[in-house]
Design a protein around this motif. Sequence first.
Motif, PDB file in Angstrom:
ATOM      1  N   ASP A  22      30.856  62.360  39.330  1.00 34.79           N
ATOM      2  CA  ASP A  22      31.086  61.011  38.816  1.00 34.79           C
ATOM      3  C   ASP A  22      31.108  60.055  40.006  1.00 34.79           C
ATOM      4  O   ASP A  22      32.081  60.015  40.783  1.00 34.79           O
ATOM      5  CB  ASP A  22      32.415  60.974  38.053  1.00 34.79           C
ATOM      6  CG  ASP A  22      32.664  59.641  37.354  1.00 34.79           C
ATOM      7  OD1 ASP A  22      32.344  58.590  37.950  1.00 34.79           O
ATOM      8  OD2 ASP A  22      33.202  59.662  36.233  1.00 34.79           O
ATOM      9  N   VAL A  23      30.054  59.274  40.175  1.00 35.27           N
ATOM     10  CA  VAL A  23      29.921  58.401  41.336  1.00 35.27           C
ATOM     11  C   VAL A  23      31.072  57.411  41.415  1.00 35.27           C
ATOM     12  O   VAL A  23      31.642  57.168  42.497  1.00 35.27           O
ATOM     13  CB  VAL A  23      28.563  57.668  41.306  1.00 35.27           C
ATOM     14  CG1 VAL A  23      28.504  56.595  42.382  1.00 35.27           C
ATOM     15  CG2 VAL A  23      27.419  58.665  41.479  1.00 35.27           C
ATOM     16  N   ASP A  24      31.446  56.816  40.298  1.00 31.05           N
ATOM     17  CA  ASP A  24      32.517  55.829  40.300  1.00 31.05           C
ATOM     18  C   ASP A  24      33.848  56.456  40.724  1.00 31.05           C
ATOM     19  O   ASP A  24      34.620  55.862  41.489  1.00 31.05           O
ATOM     20  CB  ASP A  24      32.658  55.186  38.925  1.00 31.05           C
ATOM     21  CG  ASP A  24      31.467  54.298  38.573  1.00 31.05           C
ATOM     22  OD1 ASP A  24      30.789  53.834  39.518  1.00 31.05           O
ATOM     23  OD2 ASP A  24      31.227  54.066  37.377  1.00 31.05           O
ATOM     24  N   ALA A  25      34.146  57.669  40.208  1.00 28.52           N
ATOM     25  CA  ALA A  25      35.404  58.347  40.559  1.00 28.52           C
ATOM     26  C   ALA A  25      35.427  58.711  42.035  1.00 28.52           C
ATOM     27  O   ALA A  25      36.465  58.591  42.708  1.00 28.52           O
ATOM     28  CB  ALA A  25      35.585  59.584  39.696  1.00 28.52           C
TER      29      ALA A  25
ATOM     30  N   ALA B   2      35.939  55.579  44.074  1.00 29.78           N
ATOM     31  CA  ALA B   2      37.323  55.108  43.964  1.00 29.78           C
ATOM     32  C   ALA B   2      38.232  55.893  44.903  1.00 29.78           C
ATOM     33  O   ALA B   2      39.125  55.323  45.564  1.00 29.78           O
ATOM     34  CB  ALA B   2      37.808  55.225  42.517  1.00 29.78           C
ATOM     35  N   LEU B   3      38.017  57.210  44.983  1.00 24.41           N
ATOM     36  CA  LEU B   3      38.810  58.037  45.897  1.00 24.41           C
ATOM     37  C   LEU B   3      38.533  57.643  47.349  1.00 24.41           C
ATOM     38  O   LEU B   3      39.470  57.486  48.148  1.00 24.41           O
ATOM     39  CB  LEU B   3      38.488  59.510  45.681  1.00 24.41           C
ATOM     40  CG  LEU B   3      39.151  60.472  46.673  1.00 24.41           C
ATOM     41  CD1 LEU B   3      40.664  60.506  46.473  1.00 24.41           C
ATOM     42  CD2 LEU B   3      38.563  61.880  46.552  1.00 24.41           C
TER      43      LEU B   3
ATOM     44  N   GLU C  56      41.469  56.322  49.881  1.00 21.51           N
ATOM     45  CA  GLU C  56      41.822  57.113  51.055  1.00 21.51           C
ATOM     46  C   GLU C  56      41.408  56.416  52.348  1.00 21.51           C
ATOM     47  O   GLU C  56      42.080  56.548  53.377  1.00 21.51           O
ATOM     48  CB  GLU C  56      41.172  58.496  50.960  1.00 21.51           C
ATOM     49  CG  GLU C  56      41.721  59.367  49.846  1.00 21.51           C
ATOM     50  CD  GLU C  56      43.210  59.643  50.005  1.00 21.51           C
ATOM     51  OE1 GLU C  56      43.651  59.913  51.143  1.00 21.51           O
ATOM     52  OE2 GLU C  56      43.943  59.574  48.998  1.00 21.51           O
ATOM     53  N   THR C  57      40.304  55.681  52.326  1.00 21.28           N
ATOM     54  CA  THR C  57      39.889  54.947  53.526  1.00 21.28           C
ATOM     55  C   THR C  57      40.899  53.871  53.882  1.00 21.28           C
ATOM     56  O   THR C  57      41.220  53.662  55.064  1.00 21.28           O
ATOM     57  CB  THR C  57      38.504  54.322  53.314  1.00 21.28           C
ATOM     58  OG1 THR C  57      37.553  55.347  53.013  1.00 21.28           O
ATOM     59  CG2 THR C  57      38.042  53.579  54.561  1.00 21.28           C
ATOM     60  N   ASP C  58      41.398  53.192  52.868  1.00 15.41           N
ATOM     61  CA  ASP C  58      42.407  52.161  53.108  1.00 15.41           C
ATOM     62  C   ASP C  58      43.650  52.773  53.759  1.00 15.41           C
ATOM     63  O   ASP C  58      44.201  52.225  54.736  1.00 15.41           O
ATOM     64  CB  ASP C  58      42.775  51.484  51.787  1.00 15.41           C
ATOM     65  CG  ASP C  58      43.761  50.339  51.979  1.00 15.41           C
ATOM     66  OD1 ASP C  58      43.344  49.290  52.488  1.00 15.41           O
ATOM     67  OD2 ASP C  58      44.943  50.524  51.636  1.00 15.41           O
ATOM     68  N   LYS C  59      44.109  53.916  53.229  1.00 19.02           N
ATOM     69  CA  LYS C  59      45.275  54.589  53.817  1.00 19.02           C
ATOM     70  C   LYS C  59      44.983  55.022  55.251  1.00 19.02           C
ATOM     71  O   LYS C  59      45.823  54.859  56.149  1.00 19.02           O
ATOM     72  CB  LYS C  59      45.646  55.822  52.977  1.00 19.02           C
ATOM     73  CG  LYS C  59      46.146  55.532  51.583  1.00 19.02           C
ATOM     74  CD  LYS C  59      46.416  56.845  50.856  1.00 19.02           C
ATOM     75  CE  LYS C  59      46.787  56.610  49.398  1.00 19.02           C
ATOM     76  NZ  LYS C  59      46.971  57.908  48.674  1.00 19.02           N
ATOM     77  N   ARG C  60      43.797  55.573  55.437  1.00 17.03           N
ATOM     78  CA  ARG C  60      43.459  56.094  56.763  1.00 17.03           C
ATOM     79  C   ARG C  60      43.345  54.970  57.788  1.00 17.03           C
ATOM     80  O   ARG C  60      43.728  55.132  58.953  1.00 17.03           O
ATOM     81  CB  ARG C  60      42.135  56.880  56.678  1.00 17.03           C
ATOM     82  CG  ARG C  60      41.803  57.631  57.965  1.00 17.03           C
ATOM     83  CD  ARG C  60      42.751  58.799  58.166  1.00 17.03           C
ATOM     84  NE  ARG C  60      42.597  59.370  59.500  1.00 17.03           N
ATOM     85  CZ  ARG C  60      43.319  59.025  60.558  1.00 17.03           C
ATOM     86  NH1 ARG C  60      44.250  58.081  60.440  1.00 17.03           N
ATOM     87  NH2 ARG C  60      43.131  59.596  61.727  1.00 17.03           N
ATOM     88  N   TYR C  61      42.826  53.822  57.379  1.00 15.68           N
ATOM     89  CA  TYR C  61      42.689  52.698  58.300  1.00 15.68           C
ATOM     90  C   TYR C  61      44.068  52.207  58.748  1.00 15.68           C
ATOM     91  O   TYR C  61      44.306  51.970  59.948  1.00 15.68           O
ATOM     92  CB  TYR C  61      41.913  51.561  57.630  1.00 15.68           C
ATOM     93  CG  TYR C  61      41.859  50.303  58.465  1.00 15.68           C
ATOM     94  CD1 TYR C  61      41.125  50.255  59.652  1.00 15.68           C
ATOM     95  CD2 TYR C  61      42.566  49.167  58.070  1.00 15.68           C
ATOM     96  CE1 TYR C  61      41.099  49.093  60.424  1.00 15.68           C
ATOM     97  CE2 TYR C  61      42.538  48.007  58.838  1.00 15.68           C
ATOM     98  CZ  TYR C  61      41.793  47.980  60.015  1.00 15.68           C
ATOM     99  OH  TYR C  61      41.769  46.850  60.776  1.00 15.68           O
TER     100      TYR C  61
END
Length: 572
Positions: free
Chosen positions: A126-129, A132-133, A137-142
């Motif tokens: 599912d491309v959208d799912a 979204a992940l 996760e990128t936001d948290k990692r940044y």
Amino acid sequence: MYEYQTLRLLAHAGGTACLVVGLVANAADEHSVLTAMKTELDRSMKILGEQPVPPYFLSYEITERKTVSAGASFGALTGSGESRGRMLDIDLRVGDYALDNTRPLREQNRFSFSNFSLSQAPVEDDVDAIRALLWSETDKRYKQALEELTAVETNVQVKVEAEDKAGDFSREEPSKGVETERPIEADLATWEQKLERYTEPFARYGEFHDARATFSAGTETRWFVNSDGSAIQTTETLYRLFVSASTKADDGMVLPLYQSYTALTPQGMPDDETVARDVAKMIDTLRALREAPLVEPYTGPAILAGEASGVFFHEILGHRLEGHRQKLEDEGQTFKKLLNERVLPENFSVHFDPTMTQHGGTDLVGTYRFDNQGIKARRVTVIDKGILKAFLLSRRPIDGFPNSNGHGRKQAGYHPVARQSNLIVEVANPLTTEELKAELLAAIEAEGKPFGLRFEAIQGGFTTTGRFMPNSFNVTPLVVYRVYPDGREELVRGVDLIGTPLTTFSRVAAGDDQIAVFNGTCGAESGGVPVSAASPSILVSQIEVQKKEKSQDRPPLLPAPIGDDRLGFTFH
């Protein structure tokens, strides 16, 4: 650093073989997972690039594992099933190539839980799912990376100047390749029946406290993209059969033995006759070990058979050539200052080659096309005619070695570091097996020793490479023979092979022409990774053994119900 692994070795003679797997950068073959990752990576780099402290590098890796497995014990099935899962790994770096947020803080434990992060990804395409992940996760990692960079900059200011002046990340050319996913080829019902047959012979005896066999077949598909422009999709398959049993001597010592078979295709697995023959040999050896004499602490000459030799080189040499161990201040850096100096006899050469899939007809599990940082796999000659020439490198450069050589590896969920792949030991003008034993007998006589040792089977080992503990190794033999001056051999038990690396390595004297391959899983800072080693048997002019740890519990007071004639069975 405390490193351990469980290893199993399969002996075969012969040369090498290399299988080339074609990879094509064809958009038509590109998986939707890879497409979703590329799209979200581009978007993340664009938006985060507008922040006051933008990331200079970003990579995504999604690893999917599909597995079928079964187990049996004493002739009865104990379990069967299948599993599927995906994990996401993100490498986001702020700062620059010279200094970024990933630099280890000096005087901090590298085995902290921060080295592992579990992030499950959707198993459906599912491309959208998936996007979204990746976004979440990128936001948290940044945000985490910004905090890490501040800590790194503070650590640099308050600590003495680092010995190694190389930066934190190397500049590399992007890699592209899309490989078609491979299916699991295994009839689980058939393997359930096989496992029952393989373990049934152990049920005919009363001495075995444990006897089991497990089979697993799996595929690991990796999708990888990074901001350098790399886009990779690869699939590895692995088939394993593991047969193990243990008994206990009257003095309480537990005596295990096992046989392991590993292949990259189902065609590489053994037939029933081979397994039956190996099981019969295991039973005979274990029963003999119960009566075998104990060996006291000893120093003297020994032969390490191919499997023991492979673990020897893996433990003593391989880990100490991993690049980050030359850089980190708390590492022993055993070989760092020995570059271009002799560390082995001139007829010994050592290579690491993840592009090889076979050696002497045996599959090598340390094979891969790209490492976990998207760098193409390649052969690395670390020792050429006895002279140390190179180290294994990830994208963390070290002085004198600014680029990766394709050995940045990890288990899903961990951060990649330089790790071993397929270790290949070559000996020019090798001795025959008979000549190697003759050299052992000559060494026994020259040193006035009552006997030497021959290590035939090995369980595994561990090594310490850091400065916080003595740099040493411990290899755990399963089958050892005492070799007397007249050539007679006697099975013994109760020893561990120990030593320190430079002293023991300097005692390597000769090798024969019989190559053995071990396939196993090695655990270290970046988790468990599959590794192989192909090595001949070697003569070491002086080794040291210590007494093996043993249980203080007596053997079972109750006799085993197996073999009880009151239950309709017969003692053997």
